[in-house]
Design a protein around this motif. Structure first.
Motif, PDB file in Angstrom:
ATOM      1  N   GLY A 131      -4.350  18.169   9.054  1.00 60.53           N
ATOM      2  CA  GLY A 131      -5.552  17.767   8.346  1.00 60.53           C
ATOM      3  C   GLY A 131      -5.514  17.950   6.840  1.00 60.53           C
ATOM      4  O   GLY A 131      -6.508  17.709   6.166  1.00 60.53           O
ATOM      5  N   HIS A 132      -4.376  18.350   6.302  1.00 63.34           N
ATOM      6  CA  HIS A 132      -4.256  18.581   4.863  1.00 63.34           C
ATOM      7  C   HIS A 132      -3.259  17.591   4.262  1.00 63.34           C
ATOM      8  O   HIS A 132      -2.137  17.441   4.749  1.00 63.34           O
ATOM      9  N   TYR A 133      -3.697  16.957   3.176  1.00 61.82           N
ATOM     10  CA  TYR A 133      -2.845  15.990   2.478  1.00 61.82           C
ATOM     11  C   TYR A 133      -1.578  16.666   1.983  1.00 61.82           C
ATOM     12  O   TYR A 133      -1.620  17.740   1.382  1.00 61.82           O
ATOM     13  N   GLN A 134      -0.424  16.008   2.226  1.00 64.43           N
ATOM     14  CA  GLN A 134       0.857  16.529   1.756  1.00 64.43           C
ATOM     15  C   GLN A 134       1.471  15.649   0.670  1.00 64.43           C
ATOM     16  O   GLN A 134       1.874  16.144  -0.367  1.00 64.43           O
ATOM     17  N   SER A 148       0.825  -1.213   0.000  1.00 64.00           N
ATOM     18  CA  SER A 148       0.000   0.000   0.000  1.00 64.00           C
ATOM     19  C   SER A 148       0.856   1.260   0.000  1.00 64.00           C
ATOM     20  O   SER A 148       2.066   1.211   0.190  1.00 64.00           O
ATOM     21  N   MET A 149       0.191   2.373  -0.233  1.00 62.26           N
ATOM     22  CA  MET A 149       0.794   3.696  -0.119  1.00 62.26           C
ATOM     23  C   MET A 149       0.199   4.341   1.131  1.00 62.26           C
ATOM     24  O   MET A 149      -0.994   4.188   1.406  1.00 62.26           O
ATOM     25  N   ILE A 150       1.005   5.069   1.871  1.00 59.09           N
ATOM     26  CA  ILE A 150       0.575   5.731   3.093  1.00 59.09           C
ATOM     27  C   ILE A 150       0.477   7.222   2.825  1.00 59.09           C
ATOM     28  O   ILE A 150       1.453   7.854   2.393  1.00 59.09           O
ATOM     29  N   GLY A 151      -0.698   7.790   3.070  1.00 60.02           N
ATOM     30  CA  GLY A 151      -0.899   9.225   2.904  1.00 60.02           C
ATOM     31  C   GLY A 151      -0.421   9.964   4.140  1.00 60.02           C
ATOM     32  O   GLY A 151      -0.680   9.551   5.259  1.00 60.02           O
ATOM     33  N   VAL A 152       0.286  11.072   3.916  1.00 56.05           N
ATOM     34  CA  VAL A 152       0.781  11.903   5.011  1.00 56.05           C
ATOM     35  C   VAL A 152      -0.023  13.197   5.017  1.00 56.05           C
ATOM     36  O   VAL A 152      -0.099  13.904   4.004  1.00 56.05           O
ATOM     37  N   PHE A 153      -0.613  13.493   6.170  1.00 55.59           N
ATOM     38  CA  PHE A 153      -1.424  14.687   6.350  1.00 55.59           C
ATOM     39  C   PHE A 153      -0.789  15.563   7.419  1.00 55.59           C
ATOM     40  O   PHE A 153      -0.337  15.064   8.451  1.00 55.59           O
TER      41      PHE A 153
END
Length: 64
Positions: free
Chosen positions: A36-39, A28-33
């Motif tokens: 509260g905002h996606y980076q 998977s890919m891990i989203g970094v926020f």
């Protein structure tokens, strides 16, 4: 759910990353926020490596 919480607690308080590794799908890919905002996103293996480095270098203590 409780098992996942136990694994995270052990990782951050006990310094044992193995439980965290079992919770993350290596494909998977891990989203970094931030605030509260996606980076950005990064591969799960990179996330695990960064988490391992961070957990090994931090010190946790109980609040009183």
């Amino acid at each position: 759910m409780l098992n996942a919480i136990d694994e995270l607690t052990e990782a951050f308080q006990g310094g044992n990353i193995d439980g965290l590794v079992t919770l993350v799908d290596p494909n998977s890919m891990i989203g970094v926020f931030v605030n509260g905002h996606y980076q950005y996103s990064l591969p799960a293996n990179d996330y695990i490596d960064l988490s391992r480095d961070a957990i090994q270098s931090m010190h946790t203590s109980a609040s009183r």
